[in-house]
Design a protein around this motif. Structure first.
Motif, PDB file in Angstrom:
ATOM      1  N   GLU A 203       0.679  -1.163   0.313  1.00  0.00           N
ATOM      2  CA  GLU A 203      -0.007   0.161   0.175  1.00  0.00           C
ATOM      3  C   GLU A 203       0.912   1.339   0.024  1.00  0.00           C
ATOM      4  O   GLU A 203       2.006   1.189   0.545  1.00  0.00           O
TER       5      GLU A 203
ATOM      6  N   ALA B 298       0.881   6.693  -3.864  1.00  0.00           N
ATOM      7  CA  ALA B 298       0.206   5.838  -5.282  1.00  0.00           C
ATOM      8  C   ALA B 298      -1.306   6.158  -5.254  1.00  0.00           C
ATOM      9  O   ALA B 298      -1.832   6.379  -6.349  1.00  0.00           O
TER      10      ALA B 298
ATOM     11  N   ASP C 192      -3.466   8.034  -8.224  1.00  0.00           N
ATOM     12  CA  ASP C 192      -4.494   7.527  -8.903  1.00  0.00           C
ATOM     13  C   ASP C 192      -5.612   8.351  -8.706  1.00  0.00           C
ATOM     14  O   ASP C 192      -6.613   8.408  -9.716  1.00  0.00           O
TER      15      ASP C 192
ATOM     16  N   LYS D 143      -7.152  -9.588  -2.838  1.00  0.00           N
ATOM     17  CA  LYS D 143      -6.727  -8.366  -2.617  1.00  0.00           C
ATOM     18  C   LYS D 143      -5.205  -8.612  -1.997  1.00  0.00           C
ATOM     19  O   LYS D 143      -4.228  -7.467  -1.622  1.00  0.00           O
TER      20      LYS D 143
ATOM     21  N   PHE E 116      -1.533  -8.958  -3.179  1.00  0.00           N
ATOM     22  CA  PHE E 116      -0.869  -8.420  -4.512  1.00  0.00           C
ATOM     23  C   PHE E 116       0.335  -9.158  -4.691  1.00  0.00           C
ATOM     24  O   PHE E 116       1.336  -9.092  -3.545  1.00  0.00           O
TER      25      PHE E 116
ATOM     26  N   VAL F 154      -7.919  -7.611  -9.577  1.00  0.00           N
ATOM     27  CA  VAL F 154      -7.619  -6.093  -9.371  1.00  0.00           C
ATOM     28  C   VAL F 154      -6.073  -6.247 -10.033  1.00  0.00           C
ATOM     29  O   VAL F 154      -5.250  -6.823  -9.637  1.00  0.00           O
TER      30      VAL F 154
ATOM     31  N   ARG G  68      -2.587  -3.435 -10.581  1.00  0.00           N
ATOM     32  CA  ARG G  68      -2.114  -2.127 -10.472  1.00  0.00           C
ATOM     33  C   ARG G  68      -0.796  -2.093 -10.936  1.00  0.00           C
ATOM     34  O   ARG G  68      -0.148  -2.933 -11.343  1.00  0.00           O
ATOM     35  N   TYR G  69      -0.635  -0.728 -11.409  1.00  0.00           N
ATOM     36  CA  TYR G  69       0.547  -0.528 -12.280  1.00  0.00           C
ATOM     37  C   TYR G  69       1.381   0.614 -11.493  1.00  0.00           C
ATOM     38  O   TYR G  69       0.626   1.580 -11.160  1.00  0.00           O
TER      39      TYR G  69
ATOM     40  N   TRP H 197       2.306   1.070  -8.470  1.00  0.00           N
ATOM     41  CA  TRP H 197       1.726   1.398  -7.070  1.00  0.00           C
ATOM     42  C   TRP H 197       2.843   1.325  -6.024  1.00  0.00           C
ATOM     43  O   TRP H 197       2.793   0.232  -5.524  1.00  0.00           O
TER      44      TRP H 197
ATOM     45  N   SER I 290      -4.637   1.897 -10.573  1.00  0.00           N
ATOM     46  CA  SER I 290      -5.583   0.646 -10.078  1.00  0.00           C
ATOM     47  C   SER I 290      -6.738   0.624 -10.682  1.00  0.00           C
ATOM     48  O   SER I 290      -7.403   1.580 -11.290  1.00  0.00           O
ATOM     49  N   THR I 291      -7.061  -0.696 -11.064  1.00  0.00           N
ATOM     50  CA  THR I 291      -8.362  -1.061 -11.887  1.00  0.00           C
ATOM     51  C   THR I 291      -9.439  -1.359 -10.888  1.00  0.00           C
ATOM     52  O   THR I 291     -10.597  -1.509 -11.379  1.00  0.00           O
ATOM     53  N   GLU I 292      -9.371  -0.858  -9.609  1.00  0.00           N
ATOM     54  CA  GLU I 292     -10.423  -1.087  -8.666  1.00  0.00           C
ATOM     55  C   GLU I 292     -11.459   0.063  -8.965  1.00  0.00           C
ATOM     56  O   GLU I 292     -11.167   0.927  -9.636  1.00  0.00           O
TER      57      GLU I 292
END
Length: 663
Positions: A493, A497, A501, A598, A600, A624, A626-627, A629, A650-652
């Motif tokens: 986390e 980031a 986003d 969740k 990652f 999900v 993330r790039y 991040w 994030s695709t969330e």
């Protein structure tokens, strides 16, 4: 002819107050202007431009500009304004304003005016960048690029009607040192491309959070912040808090000096050149004493000392001592002479040393380093060197040290300029009647502790400023946060980031643009020196958003949607320009994937045409992706062929719907 314009209630009340003050002064109240309306100003081309000010009630005022005269009469509040029709770029022009007295403004240009706002990375002046861009500064003679710097000022009771100081200055190799670095690089590019004068209104405050720049009306959407700011409407509370806190801090420093053995009366000071430090312990510089010495995480004063052999060729001429950045405040001596002092951690220590201070043979550098809280020491991966006569001595390695005084952390203080609403009232409200082309914004570092609020705050701020500037389509261009802090080996986390986003998602607001700079930061400096990259990428965004160039590729790839089939996720992007690339060749890096839990893990990723396919054998059902991040997403290498980096994402689903600031 009188051209009324519909001032917002907020602004009318501010002008009314000031106008009444002018009226109360009776006979002394002659026509006067806000500071922005002054000689050397840049007026916005191709737009209705307001010129305003104050005079006696019911006084006739005429404004003459470019062969035309505009007439008006002040109201009972002593306020007047005229509206000039759309102007063509050019100049210099003069303007005459006549009432019971006459004012002449000279050297006025018409071009594009950009408001620069945000926190310290927008504020950072070219003077801080002179080692990085010496040629740019040397060639900065361009009277068609100008800046007006709004002094820091906050107000909680009502919006201010005028800024507290400032004047328009044209760029030359000396004055450009005061210009915003980001702003100057932006202006240089816009001026060269469109051949019009560019005026910058620098209206930024280091460390300021987004909520400080919201109006009272906009803050109503954020009760938590509104309540936080409301208590400072009590000016007695503000004054007493300031007095109490500054007394506590002054007392801390007084005690520090009284207990610092290195400055004790009746004994040789530790900065003295002949002081015998043979019994001092040693520590490697750069580094922090909490992790490197038995002192542990002590606050107070620690003295550092290094003996260096200076060759005769370095003597008798100016020298420069560079000590990276120091945490927190230092006084630095060479051979007992004070060569520099800095009061807080961020400014680079680049101390000019006069000829005669250095001598051939043994020289002693002494640093009295005050730690106000947290870990004190010397920032890693910076320059620590002494330069003169074309020679450089490396100062890294063992230094002697000794504890001078132990203190509790410095008492906390209220930073009033960071409180909700204060900077809008103090620094934006007085600028509102001035016609502008658009806003450049570089801010967000101070909101990384509460990233869940950021998208809602910025969406509100953009709408708020557009209402108050009376420009519903006002271009609002902003810089996404740079890469910063140490890299981490595993996905995790990150408040930085999450703010990036939120910044990316804010592009849903029309007439906005974003400069991605996750490849232009410095891991050990919240103020990266590379201000040319954000300036250039903001200029690209301006070409598209503000100047209507539909062909320009103004951004790197922007995530659009994800489709999952089996254990693979396929991602679609906008702004791919000539195509997606992995910068530098090799595999794509920076992607992480998680299932419904969740958790990652790093993912494999491959470009397939206009899409990126992402997967990991550890995640059978991707939920999900993330790039980039991370605080510092080093190695993330998805770009377009134009060389612009993809925004982290994030695709969330959009988290803004549950933003806590709206509670």
């Amino acid at each position: 002819m009188h051209h009324p314009f519909p001032l917002t209630t907020l602004f009318r009340s501010a002008l009314l107050t000031t106008g009444l003050l002018a009226a109360v002064n009776g006979a002394t109240a002659q026509v006067r202007l806000p500071r922005l309306v002054s000689s050397g100003m840049v007026l916005q081309r191709d737009a209705e431009v307001r010129v305003w000010g104050w005079a006696k009630p019911a006084e006739a005022v005429t404004v003459s500009f470019r062969g035309k005269t505009y007439r008006t009469t002040t109201g009972p509040n002593g306020q007047w304004q005229v509206q000039l029709p759309a102007l063509k770029a050019g100049g210099p022009h003069t303007m005459s304003i006549k009432a019971s007295n006459q004012l002449e403004l000279t050297d006025i240009l018409v071009g594009d005016v950009w408001l620069l706002s945000g926190q310290s990375n927008m504020e950072t002046p070219m003077s801080r960048l002179r080692d990085k861009y010496p040629a740019v500064i040397a060639q900065a003679a361009n009277p068609r690029i100008r800046q007006f710097e709004v002094p820091m000022s906050y107000a909680f009771q009502k919006p201010r009607a005028d800024v507290t100081g400032g004047k328009w200055i044209a760029a030359d190799p000396q004055t450009v040192l005061q210009f915003s670095g980001v702003g100057y690089f932006f202006a240089k590019e816009i001026n060269a491309k469109y051949q019009v004068p560019v005026g910058l209104i620098k209206d930024a405050v280091g460390g300021s959070p987004a909520e400080a720049w919201l109006s009272a009306e906009a803050l109503r959407q954020f009760p938590t912040y509104e309540q936080q700011g409301a208590k400072y409407k009590d000016s007695l509370l503000v004054a007493s808090t300031k007095q109490r806190e500054s007394a506590a801090v002054a007392n801390w420093y007084k005690q520090l000096y009284q207990t610092d053995q290195g400055e004790a009366r009746g004994q040789q000071k530790w900065s003295a050149p002949g002081y015998d430090a043979s019994v001092w312990a040693t520590m490697n510089v750069p580094g922090y004493w909490a992790g490197q010495t038995p002192l542990g995480p002590v606050n107070g004063v620690v003295w550092f000392r290094k003996e260096v052999e200076v060759p005769a060729a370095m003597v008798g001429q100016p020298a420069r001592l560079e000590l990276g950045t120091l945490v927190d405040a230092d006084s630095t001596y060479i051979n007992g002479q004070l060569v520099g002092t800095t009061g807080y951690q961020y400014p680079p220590r680049k101390y000019e040393v006069k000829p005669g201070v250095l001598k051939a043979g043994k020289n002693v550098i002494t640093v009295r380093l005050i730690s106000n809280g947290g870990r004190g020491g010397f920032t890693l991966d910076k320059n620590y060197q002494l330069t003169a006569g074309g020679q450089t001595l490396d100062l890294r390695g063992p230094w002697q040290y000794k504890l001078g005084a132990t203190m509790p952390p410095t008492p906390g203080t209220t930073t009033f300029q960071y409180q909700p609403g204060g900077l809008f009232n103090g620094m934006i409200a007085p600028v509102l009647p001035y016609a502008i082309k658009g806003v450049l914004w570089y801010q967000g570092e101070s909101n990384t502790g509460r990233p869940q609020d950021y998208q809602a705050l910025m969406t509100s701020l953009i709408a708020d400023w557009r209402i108050h500037f009376q420009q519903p389509k006002l271009p609002f261009l902003y810089v996404q946060l740079a890469n910063f802090m140490a890299t981490k080996p595993e996905p995790g986390e990150s408040g930085w980031a999450a703010v990036r986003d939120a910044q990316r998602r804010t592009l849903a607001v029309p007439h906005t643009g974003m400069a991605v700079i996750t490849d232009a930061g410095e891991w050990n400096d919240i103020h990266p020196l590379n201000k040319q990259t954000p300036g250039h990428r903001l200029a690209l965004a301006a070409q598209k958003v503000a100047y209507g160039d539909a062909k320009v590729v103004s951004s790197g790839p922007l995530y659009q949607e994800m489709q999952v089939a089996g254990h693979k996720a396929t991602l679609s992007f906008g702004s791919i320009g000539g195509g997606l690339v992995a910068k530098g060749g090799g595999p794509l890096k920076g992607f992480a994937v998680a299932g419904p839990d969740k958790k990652f893990v790093w993912a494999e990723a491959r470009i397939e045409g206009k899409k990126v396919v992402v997967w990991s054998d550890k995640v059978p059902v991707p939920a999900v992706v993330r790039y980039a991040w991370a605080d510092n997403p080093e190695g993330a290498n998805l770009y377009n062929q134009e060389g612009l980096p993809a925004s982290p994402f994030s695709t969330e689903p959009d988290p803004a719907a549950g933003a806590t600031g709206r509670r």
